[in-house]
Motif scaffolding. Structure first.
Motif, PDB file in Angstrom:
ATOM      1  N   CYS B  96      11.171 -17.842  18.955  1.00 14.97           N
ATOM      2  CA  CYS B  96       9.946 -18.476  19.442  1.00 14.97           C
ATOM      3  C   CYS B  96       9.495 -17.881  20.760  1.00 14.97           C
ATOM      4  O   CYS B  96       8.308 -17.718  21.006  1.00 14.97           O
ATOM      5  N   SER B  97      10.426 -17.557  21.626  1.00 15.34           N
ATOM      6  CA  SER B  97      10.015 -17.078  22.946  1.00 15.34           C
ATOM      7  C   SER B  97       9.753 -15.584  22.954  1.00 15.34           C
ATOM      8  O   SER B  97       8.988 -15.095  23.783  1.00 15.34           O
ATOM      9  N   SER B  98      10.367 -14.851  22.037  1.00 18.36           N
ATOM     10  CA  SER B  98      10.244 -13.392  22.102  1.00 18.36           C
ATOM     11  C   SER B  98       9.022 -12.867  21.364  1.00 18.36           C
ATOM     12  O   SER B  98       8.486 -11.820  21.729  1.00 18.36           O
ATOM     13  N   VAL B  99       8.584 -13.575  20.321  1.00 17.28           N
ATOM     14  CA  VAL B  99       7.459 -13.058  19.536  1.00 17.28           C
ATOM     15  C   VAL B  99       6.199 -12.885  20.391  1.00 17.28           C
ATOM     16  O   VAL B  99       5.606 -11.791  20.389  1.00 17.28           O
ATOM     17  N   PRO B 100       5.755 -13.901  21.140  1.00 17.79           N
ATOM     18  CA  PRO B 100       4.532 -13.673  21.939  1.00 17.79           C
ATOM     19  C   PRO B 100       4.691 -12.553  22.953  1.00 17.79           C
ATOM     20  O   PRO B 100       3.742 -11.768  23.158  1.00 17.79           O
ATOM     21  N   VAL B 101       5.849 -12.448  23.570  1.00 15.69           N
ATOM     22  CA  VAL B 101       6.050 -11.390  24.565  1.00 15.69           C
ATOM     23  C   VAL B 101       5.947 -10.024  23.893  1.00 15.69           C
ATOM     24  O   VAL B 101       5.245  -9.124  24.375  1.00 15.69           O
ATOM     25  N   GLU B 177      -6.689  -2.697  13.252  1.00 16.74           N
ATOM     26  CA  GLU B 177      -7.898  -3.185  12.564  1.00 16.74           C
ATOM     27  C   GLU B 177      -7.729  -4.619  12.063  1.00 16.74           C
ATOM     28  O   GLU B 177      -8.648  -5.424  12.107  1.00 16.74           O
ATOM     29  N   TYR B 178      -6.519  -4.935  11.583  1.00 22.67           N
ATOM     30  CA  TYR B 178      -6.285  -6.299  11.089  1.00 22.67           C
ATOM     31  C   TYR B 178      -6.570  -7.309  12.198  1.00 22.67           C
ATOM     32  O   TYR B 178      -7.206  -8.336  11.982  1.00 22.67           O
ATOM     33  N   LEU B 179      -6.083  -6.973  13.395  1.00 18.13           N
ATOM     34  CA  LEU B 179      -6.216  -7.910  14.507  1.00 18.13           C
ATOM     35  C   LEU B 179      -7.673  -8.022  14.929  1.00 18.13           C
ATOM     36  O   LEU B 179      -8.190  -9.103  15.183  1.00 18.13           O
ATOM     37  N   GLU B 180      -8.379  -6.842  14.927  1.00 17.65           N
ATOM     38  CA  GLU B 180      -9.784  -6.848  15.317  1.00 17.65           C
ATOM     39  C   GLU B 180     -10.577  -7.727  14.368  1.00 17.65           C
ATOM     40  O   GLU B 180     -11.374  -8.561  14.785  1.00 17.65           O
ATOM     41  N   SER B 181     -10.304  -7.572  13.069  1.00 26.48           N
ATOM     42  CA  SER B 181     -11.077  -8.330  12.102  1.00 26.48           C
ATOM     43  C   SER B 181     -10.827  -9.820  12.260  1.00 26.48           C
ATOM     44  O   SER B 181     -11.727 -10.639  12.104  1.00 26.48           O
ATOM     45  N   ALA B 182      -9.598 -10.176  12.634  1.00 24.11           N
ATOM     46  CA  ALA B 182      -9.322 -11.588  12.851  1.00 24.11           C
ATOM     47  C   ALA B 182     -10.143 -12.105  14.030  1.00 24.11           C
ATOM     48  O   ALA B 182     -10.661 -13.219  13.997  1.00 24.11           O
ATOM     49  N   LYS B 183     -10.283 -11.252  15.028  1.00 21.92           N
ATOM     50  CA  LYS B 183     -11.026 -11.679  16.212  1.00 21.92           C
ATOM     51  C   LYS B 183     -12.505 -11.837  15.874  1.00 21.92           C
ATOM     52  O   LYS B 183     -13.163 -12.753  16.362  1.00 21.92           O
ATOM     53  N   VAL B 184     -12.994 -10.964  15.012  1.00 20.79           N
ATOM     54  CA  VAL B 184     -14.380 -11.068  14.574  1.00 20.79           C
ATOM     55  C   VAL B 184     -14.588 -12.410  13.883  1.00 20.79           C
ATOM     56  O   VAL B 184     -15.599 -13.079  14.056  1.00 20.79           O
ATOM     57  N   ASP B 185     -13.547 -12.839  13.143  1.00 17.19           N
ATOM     58  CA  ASP B 185     -13.633 -14.129  12.463  1.00 17.19           C
ATOM     59  C   ASP B 185     -13.550 -15.292  13.443  1.00 17.19           C
ATOM     60  O   ASP B 185     -13.550 -16.450  13.028  1.00 17.19           O
ATOM     61  N   GLY B 186     -13.410 -15.012  14.701  1.00 15.62           N
ATOM     62  CA  GLY B 186     -13.440 -16.083  15.700  1.00 15.62           C
ATOM     63  C   GLY B 186     -12.082 -16.640  16.058  1.00 15.62           C
ATOM     64  O   GLY B 186     -11.987 -17.708  16.659  1.00 15.62           O
ATOM     65  N   CYS B 187     -11.032 -15.956  15.670  1.00 18.97           N
ATOM     66  CA  CYS B 187      -9.690 -16.436  16.032  1.00 18.97           C
ATOM     67  C   CYS B 187      -9.395 -16.080  17.491  1.00 18.97           C
ATOM     68  O   CYS B 187      -9.675 -14.959  17.930  1.00 18.97           O
ATOM     69  N   GLY B 188      -8.811 -16.995  18.236  1.00 14.75           N
ATOM     70  CA  GLY B 188      -8.283 -16.676  19.565  1.00 14.75           C
ATOM     71  C   GLY B 188      -7.003 -15.882  19.399  1.00 14.75           C
ATOM     72  O   GLY B 188      -6.486 -15.744  18.277  1.00 14.75           O
ATOM     73  N   LEU B 193      -2.114 -14.515  16.458  1.00  9.24           N
ATOM     74  CA  LEU B 193      -0.664 -14.331  16.432  1.00  9.24           C
ATOM     75  C   LEU B 193      -0.036 -15.137  15.304  1.00  9.24           C
ATOM     76  O   LEU B 193       0.745 -14.614  14.504  1.00  9.24           O
ATOM     77  N   LEU B 194      -0.422 -16.429  15.233  1.00  7.67           N
ATOM     78  CA  LEU B 194       0.239 -17.301  14.257  1.00  7.67           C
ATOM     79  C   LEU B 194      -0.232 -17.029  12.829  1.00  7.67           C
ATOM     80  O   LEU B 194       0.563 -17.044  11.901  1.00  7.67           O
ATOM     81  N   ARG B 195      -1.550 -16.764  12.676  1.00  8.36           N
ATOM     82  CA  ARG B 195      -2.100 -16.630  11.337  1.00  8.36           C
ATOM     83  C   ARG B 195      -1.908 -15.246  10.750  1.00  8.36           C
ATOM     84  O   ARG B 195      -1.695 -15.091   9.555  1.00  8.36           O
ATOM     85  N   ILE B 196      -2.064 -14.235  11.581  1.00  9.55           N
ATOM     86  CA  ILE B 196      -2.058 -12.860  11.060  1.00  9.55           C
ATOM     87  C   ILE B 196      -0.741 -12.142  11.368  1.00  9.55           C
ATOM     88  O   ILE B 196      -0.083 -11.618  10.479  1.00  9.55           O
ATOM     89  N   VAL B 197      -0.370 -12.168  12.631  1.00  9.52           N
ATOM     90  CA  VAL B 197       0.739 -11.307  13.045  1.00  9.52           C
ATOM     91  C   VAL B 197       2.073 -11.811  12.501  1.00  9.52           C
ATOM     92  O   VAL B 197       2.842 -11.053  11.904  1.00  9.52           O
ATOM     93  N   VAL B 198       2.344 -13.083  12.701  1.00  7.80           N
ATOM     94  CA  VAL B 198       3.643 -13.598  12.280  1.00  7.80           C
ATOM     95  C   VAL B 198       3.869 -13.402  10.775  1.00  7.80           C
ATOM     96  O   VAL B 198       4.930 -12.891  10.382  1.00  7.80           O
ATOM     97  N   PRO B 199       2.908 -13.753   9.915  1.00  8.70           N
ATOM     98  CA  PRO B 199       3.168 -13.504   8.488  1.00  8.70           C
ATOM     99  C   PRO B 199       3.403 -12.030   8.184  1.00  8.70           C
ATOM    100  O   PRO B 199       4.271 -11.700   7.372  1.00  8.70           O
ATOM    101  N   MET B 200       2.660 -11.145   8.869  1.00  7.33           N
ATOM    102  CA  MET B 200       2.855  -9.724   8.595  1.00  7.33           C
ATOM    103  C   MET B 200       4.186  -9.215   9.131  1.00  7.33           C
ATOM    104  O   MET B 200       4.745  -8.257   8.616  1.00  7.33           O
TER     105      MET B 200
END
Lengths: 320, 287, 448
Positions: B96-101, B177-188, B193-200
């Motif tokens: 939990c603490s290492s993933v965001p870092v 690109e995955y992250l950029e597209s998520a941001k375009v969708d309005g994700c903070g 991190l939780l929706r895109i990065v962690v599952p990937m």
């Protein structure tokens, strides 16, 4: 205090900048706190205590360089501990890399029962260090251990392994070779990554087994070998558990209810620097001397890693 | 065909066969080196007291009751509980603490990113003995928490250098690109991190979690420093070392206890073999 | 670039502040007090080293007797505690730290007294109107104090002597246990039997210092050594006592087949406290051990008859025969205890209540540690135990002198002895001078 350069655009963008910085700080915060509290502070405190006499019961008192001269000059165990650690770093790391590469090469050539062999070679790596060491002390027990029973039955003169000062470190190396699984896997992956065509081309050029290894395999796996060496050196400088457990158990001295048992049996041959830090700090409660030794270990570790890191830049590269 | 390879046909047919024999003989010999220790340990673990001290290899009688006896030695179950607590909670907190870092270090652009990364690597390389003494003094004398596992578990809530390093290496492989597209969708960033990065990053996270679990399970130095003074806080790895002399037992029971401490790790391995081998590869190949 | 630099300085401020805060707070904050009311309800933590079933039962019985006298004091006891644990826990302090502490040896008393980890008991003795010289034998008082500070009291004593296999003696034609070191060596050689392939079947005596209770300070007691001079400096190299001791042991090692084979044979011995103890399985014909072993031998019914005797003495000190190494369990009050008056009641009961001391001594087969208990008619007096009582009362028996850093000099002595027995000290005199210097250096390093 900070006036933004004239070229900087509107306040909105500046706000976005601040927001981004805060966001970055937020994501990094667990580690920033952790680094300060669990690394920065203790490092400063280690320096502080290295000039103090502190038995952890009476208030610390300043003693100047006494701890430093004691550890470096008047404590006879310092030299052997340093020597043993260096011996292990050189011998154990190089033998592990060679053996790991050998097993990796072997595994990639096995045609029948590859799954079985791979698991068999890998499994010992998973044995917790304490259990593996306890098991090896039993296996190599001079009087009743199965290894010496077997050697005896074959008429081969058997050494006293963990009970002989000349054989104790080699026995630890043997133990480390048993747990070669980690290196086997990374070497195996690296070897399988070498393109087949290169081998075939070399074979067409008439290259023998050795030449193929020298000119095709070796260049392709050098980064991995370097990586194995760096991590091996780092791990071996911390070498602690196996040496301590092996020494204590092989000595057969029951835990003295009164006074402590000095690590390093037999005759200090397995005493490493980390064990000496423990012994000074938690057996003698000589905080000052233990901190001096910690700083010596720190200096050596930093020197060696920065030297090795310069040679293998792989760890920090690959930005994105 | 090059002239050097022109051999009599019979020999050319014999070569792969010889090669097969050579490779597999070596493999069997190596397998004996790796497997026989387990066999001897198992055989000794079911011997009687007297036979365990005799040097004989094959048990006269099979004393499976040695295992129940080990379980009944005072403290053994407590050690189990403590090991599970340390390894379980420690793994959870580390991840939990290492993933965001790791995410920030891999994907954010900010000044000081490279020095920060170098500090992570430096902490990773640092022998734990360097800083243990002041740390122990804080836990023992300021917080009065020595004699428990908290001094080992709490720091893991603030990121572990090794885990951060491995996760960052893994996250670098996720295309921007995955992250950029998520941001375009309005994700903070947090939702990205939780929706895109962690599952990937699941395979990487799983490998890091496994490593951390094994590290805690195997840790001897930490419990020796912080838990030693209170047998109620001992872990299996720590308790096993003194098992033989503290309980006045011989090799047979010691070997039974040894196998009982190995067992969970081996079981976890068989269930998560693929993740694990991938993880080990990750440590090296991505470097 | 001035800007980032100031910022970096700012980041350092909280870091340094935290560091300063933590560093200055390092003196141990948990100091105890002796103003509690010993008749108020209270729970005491009592740490001891006993772990065998009969021992734990005996200590539980003792606490039950104490509860009858002091119903307001509950005692929570923790067994199997070593000095390492006590040392660490008392330094760490905190809620789980013990009130009443004990140690199986006298090795660390000097450290406990000089550092203040164990509270001074003289004020408590005075408050209770007890004259310690009338209650405890002089030698036991000596090993529970350091430089006049009585921070511990003896809680039963231990003496070391010889256990021998009577059947093996008869078979070898030896009529009585050896009394001098040369007799000892002849007997040990005669009692040694080998198998066809040259390894040992039965060894007369295992001289190696790592065996069970064989640590060098115990065997050295037979020489009646003086460890420190009047100024507290190590003096092992002076005179030829230590040299003679190490030479005698080394001769014994050589006569019995050499260090290597002996060490190898030692690795075939089972655990000391198990059914595979080497004396119990007949691998050793003579054996040095403490008085408590008799109880265990009785309980495990070995297949031979055994007897006890004092350990032999050097030939030139034949008149000192009957002496032996003395040590004992000691008890005291933790400096951090907040219930020191209540804790004193327990210490006083365990160490000075005659009925309790006799009952406990009988239960775990130890030597009682008060004058009254030693004279008590209720004390068990089987002949095997009698030997050890006599050793304990022998005027020339020896205990270890306390030192500022506890058993550290004993650890140094042991490490030297391990080297010497392996034949790695070619020049004993030079080696002993080196050992003296080391002990002095370590003592100096332990002072403020």
């Amino acid at each position: 205090m900070a006036t933004p350069p004239a070229t900087r655009p509107a306040p909105e963008l500046r706000r976005r900048h601040t927001r981004e910085r805060l966001r970055t700080l937020g994501f990094l915060s667990p580690w920033l706190i952790g680094f300060t509290v669990f690394f920065g502070y203790p490092l400063l405190a280690t320096v502080y205590f290295s000039f103090m006499h502190y038995n952890q019961i009476q208030a610390p008192s300043f003693v100047g360089l006494r701890n430093w001269t004691y550890v470096l000059d008047r404590m006879p165990l310092f030299g052997p501990a340093l020597w043993n650690t260096l011996w292990l770093v050189v011998v154990m790391v190089s033998l592990r890399v060679v053996f790991g590469l050998g097993i990796g090469l072997l595994v990639t050539r096995i045609k029948t029962g590859a799954g079985f062999f791979r698991t068999a070679f890998y499994l010992p790596y998973l044995a917790p260090p304490v259990t593996a060491t306890v098991a090896f002390v039993f296996l190599l027990n001079p009087g009743t251990g199965p290894v010496n029973e077997a050697l005896g039955a074959l008429g081969i003169p058997a050494p006293n392994w963990f009970n002989d000062p000349d054989w104790a470190k080699p026995s630890l190396v043997l133990l480390s070779l048993w747990g070669i699984g980690d290196l086997m896997v990374i070497f195996m992956a690296a070897l399988l990554d070498v393109p087949r065509e290169q081998y075939e081309a070399a074979e067409l050029d008439g290259a023998g087994v050795l030449a193929r290894f020298r000119y095709v395999t070796w260049p392709a796996i050098t980064p991995i070998v370097m990586f194995a060496v760096v991590t091996g050196v780092v791990q071996t400088m911390q070498y602690y558990t196996q040496a301590l457990v092996a020494g204590k158990l092989a000595s057969g001295v029951s835990i003295g209810p009164g006074s402590v048992i000095q690590p390093g049996y037999p005759d200090g041959s397995t005493l490493t620097v980390p064990q000496l830090v423990y012994s000074l700090g938690f057996q003698n409660f000589d905080t000052g001397a233990a901190c001096v030794l910690s700083l010596v270990l720190f200096a050596i570790a930093m020197a060696v890693t920065s030297l090795l890191m310069r040679r293998s830049t792989g760890l920090l590269s690959a930005e994105d | 065909m090059a002239p050097t390879n022109a051999r009599p046909p019979a020999m050319r047919r014999a070569r792969p066969a010889l090669h097969w024999i050579a490779v597999h003989t070596t493999a069997v010999a190596a397998a004996l080196f790796f497997v026989l220790p387990f066999v001897f340990v198992l055989l000794t673990s079911v011997m009687s007291d007297a036979q365990a001290m005799s040097g004989e290899l094959w048990p006269h009688e099979w004393h499976w009751s040695n295992y129940t006896e080990v379980f009944h030695t005072p403290g053994f179950l407590t050690w189990w509980r403590n090991s599970l607590l340390y390894a379980g909670l420690g793994t959870l907190l580390t991840v939990c603490s290492s993933v965001p870092v790791a995410y920030a270090l891999a994907k954010f652009r900010f000044r000081g990113r490279r020095p920060a990364m170098m500090l992570v690597v430096a902490t990773m390389m640092l022998p734990p003995q360097v800083i243990v003494i002041p740390m122990y003094l804080v836990w023992a004398q300021q917080l009065h928490l020595s004699g428990s596992l908290w001094p080992l578990i709490v720091p893991l809530a603030f990121g572990d250098a090794y885990a951060i390093f491995l996760l960052r290496q893994f996250l670098l492989t996720i295309p921007r690109e995955y992250l950029e597209s998520a941001k375009v969708d309005g994700c903070g960033e947090l939702r990205t991190l939780l929706r895109i990065v962690v599952p990937m990053a699941k395979p990487g996270i799983a490998a890091v979690a496994l490593f951390q679990f094994f590290f805690c399970w195997n840790d001897y130095f930490g419990p020796q420093i912080y838990a030693a003074q209170n047998p109620g806080a001992w872990t299996l790895s720590y308790g096993l070392e003194s098992f033989k002399s503290a309980h006045g037992v011989n090799w047979n029971l010691t070997m039974a206890a040894t196998l009982l401490v190995m067992a969970p790790v081996v079981l976890v391995f068989f269930f998560a073999q693929k993740t694990f081998v991938e993880g080990v590869t990750l440590t090296g190949v991505k470097g | 670039m001035p800007r980032p630099r100031t910022r970096r300085h700012r980041a350092l401020v909280p870091l340094l502040a935290t560091a300063a805060l933590l560093l200055t707070g390092c003196a141990n904050p948990s100091t105890g007090s002796a103003d509690d009311d010993p008749t108020a309800p209270v729970t005491l933590r009592f740490w001891h080293g006993w772990s065998e079933k009969n021992e734990v039962e005996a200590i539980d019985d003792s606490i039950a007797r104490f509860r009858k006298l002091h119903p307001n004091i509950r005692v929570k006891s923790t067994g199997n505690v070593t000095d390492a644990t006590v040392n660490q826990a008392l330094r760490a302090g905190g809620g789980d730290a013990p009130d009443v502490v004990s140690s199986f040896t006298t090795d660390n008393v000097g450290q406990y007294c000089s550092s203040g980890m164990w509270a001074d008991l003289d004020p408590f003795l005075k408050k209770s109107g007890m004259a310690k010289e009338r209650i405890f034998p002089e030698v036991l008082l000596d090993y529970t104090r350091y430089q006049g500070k009585q921070c511990a009291l003896p809680l039963l004593a231990d003496s070391f002597g010889m256990y021998y296999n009577k059947d093996a003696f008869e078979k070898a034609g030896i009529t009585r246990p050896p009394r001098t070191m040369s007799e000892f060596r002849r007997a040990a050689v005669r009692l040694t039997e080998r198998t066809a392939d040259g390894s040992y079947r039965q060894l007369g005596f295992m001289p190696d210092f790592r065996l069970y209770q064989n640590s060098p300070d115990r065997l050295f007691a037979q020489w009646g050594p003086t460890y420190f001079d009047g100024e507290g400096k190590s003096r092992l190299a002076q005179g030829d006592t230590a040299e003679d001791f190490f030479t005698t042991q080394r001769d014994l090692v050589t006569a019995l087949g050499g260090y290597g084979p002996l060490e190898k044979f030692r690795t075939t011995f089972g655990d000391e406290m198990s059914s595979q103890n080497a004396f119990l399985t007949g691998k050793l014909a003579m054996h040095m051990d403490g008085e408590w072993r008799g109880l265990m031998l009785d309980a495990s019914k070995p297949g031979f008859r055994w007897g006890t005797a004092p350990m032999p003495v050097p030939d030139d000190q034949a008149d000192a025969y009957g002496r032996g190494y003395l040590t004992g369990t000691v008890a005291g009050i933790a400096h951090s205890s907040k219930h020191q008056n209540a804790a004193w009641e327990l210490v006083r009961f365990l160490t000075a209540d005659t009925e309790q001391v006799v009952a406990f001594a009988n239960a775990i087969h130890n030597i009682p540690s008060t004058k009254a208990a030693l004279a008590s008619p209720k004390l068990a007096r089987d002949p095997a135990f009698r030997t050890f009582l006599d050793i304990a009362r022998h005027p020339r028996s020896v205990s270890m002198p306390p030192s500022v850093n506890g058993g550290r000099y004993i650890v140094s002595l042991r490490d030297f002895a391990y080297e010497a027995e392996a034949g790695r000290v070619p020049d004993l005199e030079k080696g002993l001078r080196r050992l003296d210097r080391q002990i002095d250096e370590d003592n100096l390093q332990s002072r403020n």
